[in-house]
Design a protein around this motif. Structure first.
Motif, PDB file in Angstrom:
ATOM      1  N   SER A   1       0.825  -1.194   0.000  1.00 44.60           N
ATOM      2  CA  SER A   1       0.000   0.000   0.000  1.00 44.60           C
ATOM      3  C   SER A   1       0.867   1.254   0.000  1.00 44.60           C
ATOM      4  O   SER A   1       1.939   1.280   0.603  1.00 44.60           O
ATOM      5  CB  SER A   1      -0.918   0.014   1.231  1.00 44.60           C
ATOM      6  OG  SER A   1      -1.614   1.234   1.324  1.00 44.60           O
ATOM      7  N   SER A   2       0.392   2.305  -0.651  1.00 43.03           N
ATOM      8  CA  SER A   2       1.101   3.580  -0.663  1.00 43.03           C
ATOM      9  C   SER A   2       0.501   4.581   0.325  1.00 43.03           C
ATOM     10  O   SER A   2       0.957   5.724   0.409  1.00 43.03           O
ATOM     11  CB  SER A   2       1.091   4.185  -2.068  1.00 43.03           C
ATOM     12  OG  SER A   2      -0.252   4.402  -2.504  1.00 43.03           O
ATOM     13  N   LYS A   3      -0.538   4.161   1.063  1.00 43.46           N
ATOM     14  CA  LYS A   3      -1.154   5.058   2.038  1.00 43.46           C
ATOM     15  C   LYS A   3      -0.180   5.359   3.177  1.00 43.46           C
ATOM     16  O   LYS A   3       0.506   4.475   3.674  1.00 43.46           O
ATOM     17  CB  LYS A   3      -2.422   4.422   2.615  1.00 43.46           C
ATOM     18  CG  LYS A   3      -3.581   4.352   1.645  1.00 43.46           C
ATOM     19  CD  LYS A   3      -4.817   3.805   2.338  1.00 43.46           C
ATOM     20  CE  LYS A   3      -6.013   3.784   1.397  1.00 43.46           C
ATOM     21  NZ  LYS A   3      -7.234   3.252   2.071  1.00 43.46           N
ATOM     22  N   ALA A   4      -0.162   6.621   3.585  1.00 48.47           N
ATOM     23  CA  ALA A   4       0.725   7.016   4.674  1.00 48.47           C
ATOM     24  C   ALA A   4       0.177   6.534   6.011  1.00 48.47           C
ATOM     25  O   ALA A   4      -1.032   6.360   6.185  1.00 48.47           O
ATOM     26  CB  ALA A   4       0.890   8.534   4.697  1.00 48.47           C
ATOM     27  N   GLY A   5       1.069   6.319   6.946  1.00 51.51           N
ATOM     28  CA  GLY A   5       0.694   5.924   8.291  1.00 51.51           C
ATOM     29  C   GLY A   5       1.601   6.586   9.300  1.00 51.51           C
ATOM     30  O   GLY A   5       2.694   7.062   8.957  1.00 51.51           O
TER      31      GLY A   5
ATOM     32  N   ALA B   1       8.379   2.109   4.125  1.00 51.18           N
ATOM     33  CA  ALA B   1       8.589   3.495   3.710  1.00 51.18           C
ATOM     34  C   ALA B   1       7.371   4.412   3.848  1.00 51.18           C
ATOM     35  O   ALA B   1       7.540   5.608   4.128  1.00 51.18           O
ATOM     36  CB  ALA B   1       9.110   3.525   2.278  1.00 51.18           C
ATOM     37  N   PRO B   2       6.131   3.957   3.664  1.00 56.62           N
ATOM     38  CA  PRO B   2       5.005   4.896   3.778  1.00 56.62           C
ATOM     39  C   PRO B   2       4.781   5.446   5.180  1.00 56.62           C
ATOM     40  O   PRO B   2       4.011   6.402   5.353  1.00 56.62           O
ATOM     41  CB  PRO B   2       3.802   4.052   3.334  1.00 56.62           C
ATOM     42  CG  PRO B   2       4.382   2.970   2.478  1.00 56.62           C
ATOM     43  CD  PRO B   2       5.698   2.658   3.116  1.00 56.62           C
TER      44      PRO B   2
ATOM     45  N   GLY C   1      11.041   3.103   7.968  1.00 51.60           N
ATOM     46  CA  GLY C   1      10.274   4.325   8.063  1.00 51.60           C
ATOM     47  C   GLY C   1      10.719   5.343   7.030  1.00 51.60           C
ATOM     48  O   GLY C   1      11.915   5.626   6.913  1.00 51.60           O
ATOM     49  N   GLY C   2       9.772   5.883   6.269  1.00 51.20           N
ATOM     50  CA  GLY C   2      10.131   6.882   5.274  1.00 51.20           C
ATOM     51  C   GLY C   2      10.723   8.130   5.910  1.00 51.20           C
ATOM     52  O   GLY C   2      11.679   8.709   5.398  1.00 51.20           O
TER      53      GLY C   2
ATOM     54  N   LEU D   1      20.016   3.295   9.309  1.00 47.43           N
ATOM     55  CA  LEU D   1      20.148   2.955   7.893  1.00 47.43           C
ATOM     56  C   LEU D   1      18.996   3.602   7.146  1.00 47.43           C
ATOM     57  O   LEU D   1      17.873   3.099   7.166  1.00 47.43           O
ATOM     58  CB  LEU D   1      20.115   1.437   7.701  1.00 47.43           C
ATOM     59  CG  LEU D   1      20.077   0.953   6.245  1.00 47.43           C
ATOM     60  CD1 LEU D   1      21.380   1.300   5.545  1.00 47.43           C
ATOM     61  CD2 LEU D   1      19.834  -0.554   6.206  1.00 47.43           C
ATOM     62  N   PRO D   2      19.226   4.739   6.482  1.00 46.71           N
ATOM     63  CA  PRO D   2      18.172   5.326   5.656  1.00 46.71           C
ATOM     64  C   PRO D   2      18.397   5.034   4.173  1.00 46.71           C
ATOM     65  O   PRO D   2      19.169   5.738   3.515  1.00 46.71           O
ATOM     66  CB  PRO D   2      18.290   6.831   5.939  1.00 46.71           C
ATOM     67  CG  PRO D   2      19.696   7.038   6.411  1.00 46.71           C
ATOM     68  CD  PRO D   2      20.300   5.700   6.746  1.00 46.71           C
ATOM     69  N   PRO D   3      17.786   3.992   3.630  1.00 47.35           N
ATOM     70  CA  PRO D   3      17.961   3.700   2.200  1.00 47.35           C
ATOM     71  C   PRO D   3      17.040   4.544   1.334  1.00 47.35           C
ATOM     72  O   PRO D   3      16.122   5.200   1.830  1.00 47.35           O
ATOM     73  CB  PRO D   3      17.589   2.218   2.117  1.00 47.35           C
ATOM     74  CG  PRO D   3      16.564   2.051   3.190  1.00 47.35           C
ATOM     75  CD  PRO D   3      16.947   3.000   4.303  1.00 47.35           C
ATOM     76  N   GLY D   4      17.273   4.513   0.031  1.00 49.31           N
ATOM     77  CA  GLY D   4      16.389   5.191  -0.908  1.00 49.31           C
ATOM     78  C   GLY D   4      16.289   6.673  -0.630  1.00 49.31           C
ATOM     79  O   GLY D   4      17.280   7.379  -0.529  1.00 49.31           O
ATOM     80  N   GLU D   5      15.043   7.174  -0.469  1.00 48.89           N
ATOM     81  CA  GLU D   5      14.803   8.579  -0.193  1.00 48.89           C
ATOM     82  C   GLU D   5      14.390   8.800   1.265  1.00 48.89           C
ATOM     83  O   GLU D   5      13.848   9.854   1.609  1.00 48.89           O
ATOM     84  CB  GLU D   5      13.716   9.120  -1.128  1.00 48.89           C
ATOM     85  CG  GLU D   5      14.094   9.040  -2.610  1.00 48.89           C
ATOM     86  CD  GLU D   5      13.001   9.578  -3.505  1.00 48.89           C
ATOM     87  OE1 GLU D   5      11.926   9.924  -2.979  1.00 48.89           O
ATOM     88  OE2 GLU D   5      13.226   9.654  -4.730  1.00 48.89           O
TER      89      GLU D   5
END
Length: 274
Positions: free
Chosen positions: A39-43, A69-70, A96-97, A121-125
């Motif tokens: 899911s892309s919904k934020a939480g 991530a969301p 966690g995003g 560890l913060p991967p991606g963005e």
């Protein structure tokens, strides 16, 4: 053990107060996890921990952040240490995003001590924001902060100016140390580190240091000669952090959360860690 399991589109949190009796020992484990399941919904996931460590007591706190991530994760903790109390804190921030981690210990009485170990560890963005401040008030108190992280992709890692040690008037004979080591595994990452020491007393010691740098070109060249691309080289650093977190996880549930997170980032991670 305190578990906060987030769901996409919802908020979940926990508030915990801990009081330890003199000469006692207590272990506290907090798991902040959220499985987005595609899911892309934020939480939102949050925890608040308040600890009063009685005289000569021992308190060991472990916090694992393994959300997808969301999710935005907020972790806030405060400590008051009585005479001779000992507190050990481990923050393992992997998921966690956006994560916000705050810690405010008060070494109020003589010979109190706190040791803090943070692995991130913060991967991606993903973005990480740490705000730590330790206040020394009692005499002959001791604190040690040790942070170690790997930044990849276009992640942002921020340790604000409130990350530091305050040696208050009256804390004679006290010592505070802080040290950070950050490996920048990609040119696109952004790291801001401002170690701070505030002092209003003589006969004290405050130490700080930061080692921040990119992977050396000769190391990347060596890996390239072995057939590894830039992305594959980054994966090696990420896998090492995740494997260490999984192997040192305090419970099977937390280990499974780390494996789930690692499997989403690295192909075949579950088989490697099995």
């Amino acid at each position: 053990m305190v578990r906060v399991d987030g769901e996409p589109g919802h908020a979940a949190g926990a508030s915990v107060d801990v009081v330890t009796a003199p000469d006692s020992t207590l272990d506290v484990t907090i798991s902040l996890d959220g499985d987005a399941s595609g899911s892309s919904k934020a939480g939102l996931i949050g925890s608040e921990l308040r600890v009063f460590a009685g005289a000569r007591s021992r308190v060991n706190v472990v916090v694992y952040v393994t959300a997808d991530a969301p999710f935005t994760v907020i972790d806030d903790s405060g400590y008051v240490l009585d005479e001779g109390a000992r507190v050990n804190v481990r923050h393992i921030v992997l998921g966690g995003g956006r994560t916000y981690t705050g810690l405010a210990p008060d070494l109020r009485r003589d010979t109190a001590r706190i040791d803090l170990d943070t692995r991130h560890l913060p991967p991606g963005e993903d973005a990480r924001d740490f705000n730590y401040i330790i206040r020394h008030r009692g005499r002959k108190t001791f604190s040690n902060m040790d942070a170690n992280g790997v930044l990849t992709g276009t992640s942002r890692d921020v340790l604000s100016s409130t990350h530091g040690i305050a040696l208050a008037h009256g804390c004679k004979g006290s010592e505070g140390s802080e040290r950070e080591t950050v490996l920048l595994a990609n040119q696109g990452v952004d790291n801001k580190t401002v170690p701070t020491i505030l002092c209003d007393e003589d006969d004290v010691a405050g130490n700080h240091g930061a080692t921040i740098g990119h992977v050396r070109p000769e190391q990347l060249f060596y890996l390239g000669c072995r057939g590894l691309s830039q992305e594959q080289a980054e994966s090696l650093f990420v896998a090492a952090k995740l494997e260490d977190a999984a192997l040192s996880a305090p419970t099977d549930d937390i280990r499974e959360n780390v494996v789930r997170l690692g499997s989403a980032l690295i192909d075949g991670f579950e088989e490697e860690i099995a």
